[in-house]
Write a protein that holds these residues in place. Structure first.
Motif, PDB file in Angstrom:
ATOM      1  N   UNK A 176     -16.364  -1.713  -2.527  1.00 46.01           N
ATOM      2  CA  UNK A 176     -16.084  -2.549  -3.395  1.00 46.01           C
ATOM      3  C   UNK A 176     -15.188  -3.661  -2.133  1.00 46.01           C
ATOM      4  N   UNK A 177     -15.576  -5.497  -1.493  1.00 47.48           N
ATOM      5  CA  UNK A 177     -14.978  -5.869  -1.562  1.00 47.48           C
ATOM      6  C   UNK A 177     -13.763  -6.520  -2.570  1.00 47.48           C
ATOM      7  N   UNK A 178     -12.782  -6.628  -1.500  1.00 46.60           N
ATOM      8  CA  UNK A 178     -11.222  -6.531  -2.313  1.00 46.60           C
ATOM      9  C   UNK A 178     -10.714  -8.461  -1.545  1.00 46.60           C
ATOM     10  N   UNK A 179     -11.867  -8.419   0.078  1.00 43.70           N
ATOM     11  CA  UNK A 179     -10.568 -10.507   0.278  1.00 43.70           C
ATOM     12  C   UNK A 179     -12.328 -10.294   0.992  1.00 43.70           C
ATOM     13  N   UNK A 180     -12.713 -11.289   0.810  1.00 42.64           N
ATOM     14  CA  UNK A 180     -13.928 -12.241   2.053  1.00 42.64           C
ATOM     15  C   UNK A 180     -13.046 -13.860   2.813  1.00 42.64           C
ATOM     16  N   UNK A 181     -14.340 -13.566   3.860  1.00 38.45           N
ATOM     17  CA  UNK A 181     -12.789 -15.109   4.904  1.00 38.45           C
ATOM     18  C   UNK A 181     -14.358 -15.994   4.992  1.00 38.45           C
ATOM     19  N   UNK A 182     -14.388 -15.843   4.209  1.00 34.18           N
ATOM     20  CA  UNK A 182     -15.818 -17.341   3.844  1.00 34.18           C
ATOM     21  C   UNK A 182     -15.583 -18.677   5.130  1.00 34.18           C
ATOM     22  N   UNK A 229       1.420  -3.042  -2.276  1.00 31.83           N
ATOM     23  CA  UNK A 229       0.503  -3.630  -1.249  1.00 31.83           C
ATOM     24  C   UNK A 229      -1.370  -3.350  -2.249  1.00 31.83           C
ATOM     25  N   UNK A 230      -1.603  -1.578  -1.841  1.00 33.09           N
ATOM     26  CA  UNK A 230      -3.157  -1.637  -2.662  1.00 33.09           C
ATOM     27  C   UNK A 230      -3.106  -2.398  -3.638  1.00 33.09           C
ATOM     28  N   UNK A 231      -1.784  -1.728  -4.177  1.00 30.19           N
ATOM     29  CA  UNK A 231      -2.764  -2.390  -5.829  1.00 30.19           C
ATOM     30  C   UNK A 231      -2.273  -3.068  -6.059  1.00 30.19           C
ATOM     31  N   UNK A 232      -1.885  -4.145  -5.109  1.00 29.63           N
ATOM     32  CA  UNK A 232      -2.172  -6.005  -5.371  1.00 29.63           C
ATOM     33  C   UNK A 232      -3.522  -6.424  -4.486  1.00 29.63           C
ATOM     34  N   UNK A 247      -6.056  -5.754  -7.232  1.00 27.91           N
ATOM     35  CA  UNK A 247      -6.112  -7.065  -8.257  1.00 27.91           C
ATOM     36  C   UNK A 247      -6.561  -8.244  -7.866  1.00 27.91           C
ATOM     37  N   UNK A 248      -6.955  -8.155  -6.093  1.00 29.65           N
ATOM     38  CA  UNK A 248      -7.301  -9.557  -5.913  1.00 29.65           C
ATOM     39  C   UNK A 248      -6.326 -10.665  -5.596  1.00 29.65           C
ATOM     40  N   UNK A 257      -1.357 -11.140   1.547  1.00 24.65           N
ATOM     41  CA  UNK A 257      -1.489 -10.101   0.540  1.00 24.65           C
ATOM     42  C   UNK A 257       0.253 -10.314  -0.877  1.00 24.65           C
ATOM     43  N   UNK A 258      -0.439 -11.311  -2.136  1.00 23.67           N
ATOM     44  CA  UNK A 258       0.684 -11.098  -2.381  1.00 23.67           C
ATOM     45  C   UNK A 258       1.336 -10.164  -3.403  1.00 23.67           C
ATOM     46  N   UNK A 259       2.025  -9.883  -3.595  1.00 20.73           N
ATOM     47  CA  UNK A 259       3.211  -8.971  -4.513  1.00 20.73           C
ATOM     48  C   UNK A 259       2.603  -9.137  -5.971  1.00 20.73           C
ATOM     49  N   UNK A 260       2.670  -8.053  -6.570  1.00 21.60           N
ATOM     50  CA  UNK A 260       2.880  -8.020  -8.243  1.00 21.60           C
ATOM     51  C   UNK A 260       3.918  -8.370  -9.056  1.00 21.60           C
TER      52      UNK A 260
END
Length: 151
Positions: free
Chosen positions: A3-9, A31-34, A37-38, A61-64
């Motif tokens: 499952x992709x969490x973030x991409x660098x287009x 951070x894993x939870x964040x 959450x995308x 990676x921003x926090x929740x």
């Protein structure tokens, strides 16, 4: 199946990708939870080799909101990437001699639900290379549209 969490287009636009590698990443607490959450952005991120270790720099990676107010990790902190020593040495040799760059392409969850980073050995594109890529992409889109209209 991952499952992709973030991409660098932006990396595909700015660099010619020569080879890709998989690396683990050291994360803190929430951070894993964040990530799930995308809440990650790899837009301007890059990888640097420091004292024989790989570090992912400039990744955001921003926090929740549910994160403990006393423990909020730095959003742009350098994060250590985990790879085998031989792979790191090989990358170091190629980066230092051939003038190549290490770029983070994506963050994803592996089959075992472990966060991994796809790291690419890349060569920077010149302005005319970028224009050429855009022209080729537009031509491909037009060809697909013509084929779709024909059938």
């Amino acid at each position: 199946m991952s499952k992709d969490l973030a991409k660098n287009k932006k990396a595909f636009h700015d660099y010619t990708i020569l080879e890709t590698f998989e690396a683990g990443i050291c994360l803190k607490g929430s951070e894993v939870k964040a990530l799930r959450a995308g809440r990650a952005n790899l837009k301007d991120s890059f990888v640097r080799i420091t004292r024989g270790e790989l570090f992912l720099l400039n990744a955001h990676i921003s926090y929740l909101e549910t994160t403990n107010s006393h423990f909020k990790p730095d959003e742009r902190a350098p994060r250590k990437l985990l790879m085998h020593r031989r792979q790191i040495d090989k990358l170091l040799g190629q980066v230092s001699t051939e003038g190549l760059t290490l770029v983070a392409l994506s963050m994803y969850l592996s089959n075992k639900n472990i966060v991994k980073v796809s790291v690419a050995l890349a060569k920077g594109k010149n302005l005319h290379d970028k224009r050429e890529t855009l022209k080729k992409r537009e031509a491909d889109l037009e060809a697909r549209a013509a084929m779709k209209r024909y059938t």
